[in-house]
Design an enzyme around this catalytic site. Structure first.
Site, short mmCIF file in Angstrom:
data_model
loop_
_atom_site.label_atom_id
_atom_site.label_comp_id
_atom_site.label_asym_id
_atom_site.label_seq_id
_atom_site.Cartn_x
_atom_site.Cartn_y
_atom_site.Cartn_z
N LYS A 143 42.94 31.50 40.94
CA LYS A 143 44.13 32.36 41.11
C LYS A 143 45.16 31.66 41.97
CE LYS A 143 41.60 36.63 40.36
NZ LYS A 143 40.77 37.71 40.89
N GLN A 190 39.22 40.67 46.18
CA GLN A 190 38.28 40.28 45.13
C GLN A 190 37.03 41.16 45.17
OE1 GLN A 190 38.98 37.99 42.78
NE2 GLN A 190 37.01 38.25 41.77
N ASP A 239 46.29 44.66 41.01
CA ASP A 239 45.09 44.81 40.18
C ASP A 239 45.15 46.08 39.33
OD1 ASP A 239 43.03 42.89 40.17
OD2 ASP A 239 42.42 43.40 42.21
N1 GUN Z 1 36.28 41.00 40.10
C1 GUN Z 1 36.10 40.85 38.76
N2 GUN Z 1 37.26 41.08 38.10
C2 GUN Z 1 38.17 41.39 39.04
C3 GUN Z 1 39.55 41.72 38.98
O1 GUN Z 1 40.18 41.79 37.91
N3 GUN Z 1 40.15 41.96 40.19
C4 GUN Z 1 39.47 41.92 41.36
N4 GUN Z 1 40.13 42.20 42.49
N5 GUN Z 1 38.19 41.61 41.44
C5 GUN Z 1 37.55 41.35 40.29
#
Ligand code: GUN
Length: 315
Positions: A66, A110, A133
């Protein structure tokens, strides 16, 4: 030449592979253009705060990707790496600080979080305007209501990426039978709502669904997000179905030299499903790259909204 399997005699055409990697690169190029415009017009650089708690190896990889891709799109990132033993109060305090930091437009925590932390409490502490998100209860509510409410919402990144791929490949989604396999808050539920918004006829199936294969075999579009390696094969599919595989599962393999290794596969048995589907996303290289591209897209959208500008792109 590949010949289809039993019940599919005479079929020689294999499914078109939907190249999520290439499409995600196109989305990121648009995101970079939009970021550059904001920088030149308003002297504002979009900024994403990325919070990682603990040492989950997969999470570390995702967070690293990311930050790298954000930089390529002219998005600044602020990385916060907290110890696995971090208590909830400490994490909530950090989020409160990021909430009021006007240089931050998006906050990503995350998931999964260590068990001493209440995930829902954390997500709903992020101000809704920075919840890139799209997991906050208010963003989930806006998506559920749909229509004009979507203009204020953030759409969760994996379903948004899946929908953008579908819209690129399927000319008219209206009236199509779509089956979503899985009912998670991150993928299944928001995906089903997005497809309803596109006027698909949507069925959500899950681990307790009776005759699940039979239900799936009615679908023009299948979105597989159940988290079980290679569960869906050709027998689950209608001839010509479009298959979006959201699964990311690591399975053990024995390498050519006899040593033990592992590989990433989806929820769909790609080889088998390819004999019956008309189009299919591979794993890796399908939905995965779209998730990050959509996170960056949401971050730039947030920066535009914070600058009182209209969203640079619509769904
Ligand atoms: N863990 C797995 N997929 C995601 C996501 O799309 N966002 C976040 N914050 N954590 C994740």
């Amino acid at each position: 030449m590949n010949i289809g399997q039993e019940g599919n005699k005479g079929r020689i055409k294999m499914a078109e592979i939907i190249d999520g990697k290439a499409f995600a690169a196109k989305i990121r190029a648009e995101v970079r253009d939009d970021a550059d415009k904001l920088i030149s017009q308003k002297q504002v650089k979009p900024c994403l705060a990325v919070v990682l708690v603990g040492e989950n190896p997969a999470s570390k990889v995702y967070v690293g990707q990311k930050s790298k891709m954000a930089a390529e799109c002219n998005i600044k990132t602020k990385d916060f790496k907290l110890d696995a033993s971090t208590d909830q109060e400490t994490l909530l305090k950090l989020i409160d600080e990021l909430n009021i930091d006007s240089s931050v437009h998006g906050i990503l925590v995350q998931l999964p979080l260590p068990e001493q932390i209440d995930e829902r409490k954390v997500i709903d502490t992020i101000v809704v305007e920075k919840d890139v998100d799209g997991f906050h209860a208010i963003n989930a509510g806006r998506l559920s209501i749909g229509g004009a409410m979507l203009k204020k919402a953030f759409i969760p990144c994996t379903p948004l990426g899946s929908l953008l791929l579908l819209k690129d490949k399927v000319e008219d989604l209206k009236g199509k039978n779509a089956v979503v396999i899985g009912r998670s808050n991150i993928v299944g539920k928001p995906m089903s709502q997005l497809l309803i918004e596109e006027s698909c006829t949507v069925t959500v199936v899950h681990s307790k669904t009776k005759e699940i294969e039979h239900v799936c075999a009615q679908a023009d579009i299948i979105v597989a997000a159940i988290g079980r390696a290679e569960m869906i094969d050709a027998n689950w599919l209608k001839e010509g179905a479009v298959v979006i595989d959201v699964g990311i599962n690591r399975i053990p393999i024995t390498k050519e030299d006899g040593s033990e290794g592992s590989k990433i596969v989806g929820d769909v048995d790609f080889e088998s499903a390819s004999t019956k589907a008309s189009m299919i996303t591979p794993v890796p290289g399908g939905v995965g790259p779209m998730t990050i591209a959509c996170l960056l897209r949401n971050t730039v959208t947030s920066a535009y909204r914070h600058a009182d500008l209209d969203d640079p792109r619509s769904i």
